[in-house]
Design a protein around this motif. Structure first.
Motif, PDB file in Angstrom:
ATOM      1  N   MET A   1     -25.172 -25.873   6.026  1.00  0.00           N
ATOM      2  CA  MET A   1     -24.141 -24.867   5.779  1.00  0.00           C
ATOM      3  C   MET A   1     -22.788 -25.460   6.120  1.00  0.00           C
ATOM      4  O   MET A   1     -22.550 -25.904   7.238  1.00  0.00           O
ATOM      5  N   SER A   2     -21.875 -25.504   5.156  1.00  0.00           N
ATOM      6  CA  SER A   2     -20.567 -26.094   5.383  1.00  0.00           C
ATOM      7  C   SER A   2     -19.667 -25.112   6.134  1.00  0.00           C
ATOM      8  O   SER A   2     -19.842 -23.893   6.078  1.00  0.00           O
ATOM      9  N   ASN A   3     -18.683 -25.674   6.833  1.00  0.00           N
ATOM     10  CA  ASN A   3     -17.777 -24.900   7.658  1.00  0.00           C
ATOM     11  C   ASN A   3     -16.385 -25.495   7.507  1.00  0.00           C
ATOM     12  O   ASN A   3     -16.211 -26.708   7.594  1.00  0.00           O
ATOM     13  N   ARG A   4     -15.383 -24.666   7.242  1.00  0.00           N
ATOM     14  CA  ARG A   4     -14.025 -25.172   7.100  1.00  0.00           C
ATOM     15  C   ARG A   4     -13.274 -25.019   8.423  1.00  0.00           C
ATOM     16  O   ARG A   4     -13.145 -23.923   8.955  1.00  0.00           O
ATOM     17  N   VAL A   5     -12.768 -26.151   8.898  1.00  0.00           N
ATOM     18  CA  VAL A   5     -12.120 -26.206  10.204  1.00  0.00           C
ATOM     19  C   VAL A   5     -10.671 -26.642  10.018  1.00  0.00           C
ATOM     20  O   VAL A   5     -10.391 -27.642   9.348  1.00  0.00           O
ATOM     21  N   ALA A   6      -9.752 -25.889  10.602  1.00  0.00           N
ATOM     22  CA  ALA A   6      -8.327 -26.243  10.575  1.00  0.00           C
ATOM     23  C   ALA A   6      -7.944 -26.805  11.936  1.00  0.00           C
ATOM     24  O   ALA A   6      -8.085 -26.125  12.961  1.00  0.00           O
ATOM     25  N   ILE A   7      -7.490 -28.048  11.955  1.00  0.00           N
ATOM     26  CA  ILE A   7      -7.061 -28.703  13.190  1.00  0.00           C
ATOM     27  C   ILE A   7      -5.539 -28.766  13.176  1.00  0.00           C
ATOM     28  O   ILE A   7      -4.942 -29.371  12.284  1.00  0.00           O
ATOM     29  N   VAL A   8      -4.916 -28.123  14.150  1.00  0.00           N
ATOM     30  CA  VAL A   8      -3.454 -28.052  14.238  1.00  0.00           C
ATOM     31  C   VAL A   8      -2.995 -28.884  15.427  1.00  0.00           C
ATOM     32  O   VAL A   8      -3.516 -28.734  16.538  1.00  0.00           O
ATOM     33  N   ASP A   9      -2.023 -29.756  15.203  1.00  0.00           N
ATOM     34  CA  ASP A   9      -1.451 -30.603  16.249  1.00  0.00           C
ATOM     35  C   ASP A   9       0.028 -30.239  16.389  1.00  0.00           C
ATOM     36  O   ASP A   9       0.852 -30.626  15.557  1.00  0.00           O
TER      37      ASP A   9
ATOM     38  N   MET B   1      -8.787 -25.043  15.390  1.00  0.00           N
ATOM     39  CA  MET B   1      -8.754 -25.911  16.564  1.00  0.00           C
ATOM     40  C   MET B   1      -7.299 -26.332  16.807  1.00  0.00           C
ATOM     41  O   MET B   1      -6.882 -27.426  16.443  1.00  0.00           O
ATOM     42  N   PRO B   2      -6.492 -25.464  17.428  1.00  0.00           N
ATOM     43  CA  PRO B   2      -5.092 -25.804  17.670  1.00  0.00           C
ATOM     44  C   PRO B   2      -4.923 -26.512  19.025  1.00  0.00           C
ATOM     45  O   PRO B   2      -5.458 -26.058  20.047  1.00  0.00           O
ATOM     46  N   VAL B   3      -4.183 -27.617  19.033  1.00  0.00           N
ATOM     47  CA  VAL B   3      -3.871 -28.315  20.281  1.00  0.00           C
ATOM     48  C   VAL B   3      -2.370 -28.572  20.331  1.00  0.00           C
ATOM     49  O   VAL B   3      -1.700 -28.677  19.303  1.00  0.00           O
ATOM     50  N   ALA B   4      -1.847 -28.679  21.543  1.00  0.00           N
ATOM     51  CA  ALA B   4      -0.442 -29.005  21.757  1.00  0.00           C
ATOM     52  C   ALA B   4      -0.367 -30.186  22.704  1.00  0.00           C
ATOM     53  O   ALA B   4      -1.278 -30.413  23.512  1.00  0.00           O
ATOM     54  N   THR B   5       0.728 -30.926  22.613  1.00  0.00           N
ATOM     55  CA  THR B   5       0.825 -32.165  23.392  1.00  0.00           C
ATOM     56  C   THR B   5       2.014 -32.128  24.360  1.00  0.00           C
ATOM     57  O   THR B   5       2.194 -31.161  25.077  1.00  0.00           O
ATOM     58  N   ALA B   6       2.834 -33.171  24.362  1.00  0.00           N
ATOM     59  CA  ALA B   6       3.773 -33.399  25.460  1.00  0.00           C
ATOM     60  C   ALA B   6       4.780 -32.282  25.677  1.00  0.00           C
ATOM     61  O   ALA B   6       5.118 -31.969  26.827  1.00  0.00           O
ATOM     62  N   ALA B   7       5.306 -31.677  24.613  1.00  0.00           N
ATOM     63  CA  ALA B   7       6.359 -30.673  24.793  1.00  0.00           C
ATOM     64  C   ALA B   7       5.883 -29.513  25.659  1.00  0.00           C
ATOM     65  O   ALA B   7       6.525 -29.150  26.653  1.00  0.00           O
TER      66      ALA B   7
END
Length: 491
Positions: free
Chosen positions: A1-9, A77-83
């Motif tokens: 079963m396929s799954n659509r994943v949005a990865i936000v950086d 899947m949202p992630v944030a970095t240095a700011a």
């Protein structure tokens, strides 16, 4: 079963989203978008994110959410970095972003950010040992890779944007010098970095990509993609000295530098030049894959150490699933190609790279039929050049496209494409098994089967390959029925 994943950086300078369709241990890129939000702009000094930068980020993320809905995203899947990591009001900003967009962000530590960059590289590039760096807007990550394993990683609290804000008021020359000194001081705090001396440098992020584009424009070269592109490490210092003597407006007009990067390109290169001076790498490679691909592989492989055993084999299998290549047919052709390659290696002067290209071409040539059975060779070549195929050096990857197209303009491509055609003819059209290639004697391939293949050989679709390979490579095919002493040559 396929799954659509949005990865936000959500980075300090730009915000990116990649949507992938995941099915087991295979994936397909669906959509990719980037926006320059400059989240860390104005943060230097009081270490607080400004209302204006936060509103830019929220407006961007709202658009991303809308685009994700249009692409039927199942998982975010949202992630944030240095700011957000460095800002004193980072927690408040995160809550506001989450309230206004509905996205629940995970703020990566510096070491996590470096690790995901490593995972993006190690799963898409055929390099064993290297130092990986990512120069962002407000931080720079560096990681040491040996034998395709992550040894150490660190994050420096300086990037192209905050260094510009810290020192830009002193003038270009002084700004670059002070940025270099600050980066060197931060790097000196991590003594283990010296273990990466003389190893190749692999660069992620906008600074590395911009440098490669400048090099391509200056040397009048073209490449279908930047991923895996190699340039001399000495070019970093040369270009930095040139750019810091130019005005920002003049830099904006240069091919290879995006307008929003023209102001911060020199501080980014100042950090990179510091890495080069410290580590003395023989060359610099550019990776287009980084944090988002690292998150993808962790999500897809689901292990504590999500590193594929072989980049090329994993990528080939993923390519085959994506374009519905019949693996049994591709395997039969590849096995025959490897048999012929081994038997003819000395006569045709085939090296390990030739055999790797031949194997890959045999596995992927069937992709053309996914577009249309007519002109399938051209379609296959296009898909090879413009799809996510990893694990080869750029020259090998482009050679695979020439071989599947049966391109005879390049002598090396001609030799390998003829071997591929011969392998297809024997394995698919005549049904010969690799073990039935009994031996190669001089310029003659002797094939012994339990059938009278010679009676049908001339009537098959690509029977002409026998003549073509005899004329071009001085190689003939001879068939013998098991138990018979007579040999019949294909003309």
């Amino acid at each position: 079963m396929s799954n659509r994943v949005a990865i936000v950086d959500l980075g300090s300078n730009s915000c990116r989203m990649s949507i992938f369709e995941i099915d087991g241990e295979s994936y397909r890129p669906v959509y990719e978008v980037k926006q320059n939000v400059r989240l860390a702009e104005g943060m230097t000094g009081n270490r607080r994110l400004t209302d204006a930068s936060v509103e830019r980020a929220i407006a961007c993320l709202r658009q991303f959410v809308r685009q994700g809905a249009l692409h039927d995203v199942d998982e975010w899947m949202p992630v944030a970095t240095a700011a957000l990591r460095q800002a004193e009001n980072g927690d408040d900003v995160r809550r506001k972003i989450e309230q206004d967009t509905g996205l629940r962000f995970r703020i990566l530590t510096g070491e996590e950010e470096a690790r995901y960059g490593f995972l993006g590289v190690v799963n898409t590039m055929p390099i064993q040992n290297a130092v990986i760096f990512d120069i962002g807007g407000a931080s720079s990550e560096i990681a040491l890779m040996r034998d395709r394993a992550l040894i150490r990683a660190a994050s420096l609290p300086y990037g192209a944007l905050n260094l510009r804000e810290m020192f830009g008021r002193y003038g270009e020359q002084a700004c670059v010098r002070m940025a270099s000194d600050r980066a060197a001081e931060a790097l000196a705090e991590h003594a283990w970095v010296q273990e990466g001396e003389l190893l190749p440098l692999i660069g992620l992020g906008g600074t590395a990509r911009a440098l490669a584009k400048l090099f391509l424009a200056e040397t009048h070269r073209k490449t279908p993609r930047l991923h895996g592109f190699e340039l001399p490490a000495s070019y970093v210092e040369v270009k930095l000295k040139q750019l810091q003597q130019m005005s920002v407006n003049k830099r904006r007009k240069m091919k290879g530098i995006a307008k929003h990067r023209a102001e911060i390109i020199t501080t980014g290169l100042a950090v990179l030049a510091t890495f080069v001076r410290t580590l003395k790498p023989p060359s610099l490679f550019v990776s287009r894959c980084g944090i988002r691909e690292g998150l993808l592989f962790e999500r897809m492989l689901g292990s504590a150490d999500p590193v594929v055993p072989s980049v090329l084999e994993f990528s080939v299998r993923n390519f085959q699933r994506h374009f519905r290549i019949d693996r049994a047919a591709a395997g039969a052709v590849a096995d025959m190609a490897m048999r012929l390659g081994a038997e003819l290696s000395q006569r045709l002067n085939l090296d390990a790279s030739d055999r790797l290209v031949l194997w890959t071409a045999a596995q992927l040539e069937g992709a053309g039929a996914f577009v249309h059975p007519e002109r399938w060779r051209d379609h296959a070549a296009y898909l090879v050049l413009h799809s996510d195929l990893y694990g080869l050096r750029p020259a090998e990857w482009q050679l695979v496209a020439q071989v599947v197209r049966f391109d005879h303009r390049d002598p090396r491509a001609k030799k390998l494409s003829l071997l591929l055609r011969l392998s297809r003819w024997l394995a698919l059209e005549l049904g010969v098994e690799p073990h039935e290639v009994s031996r190669v004697k001089g310029g003659e391939i002797q094939i012994e089967t339990g059938r009278r293949i010679q009676d049908i050989a001339e009537d098959t679709a690509d029977a002409k390959v026998a003549d073509d390979i005899r004329k071009a490579l001085q190689i003939t095919c001879s068939f013998r029925e098991s138990g018979s002493a007579a040999l019949s040559s294909a003309r």
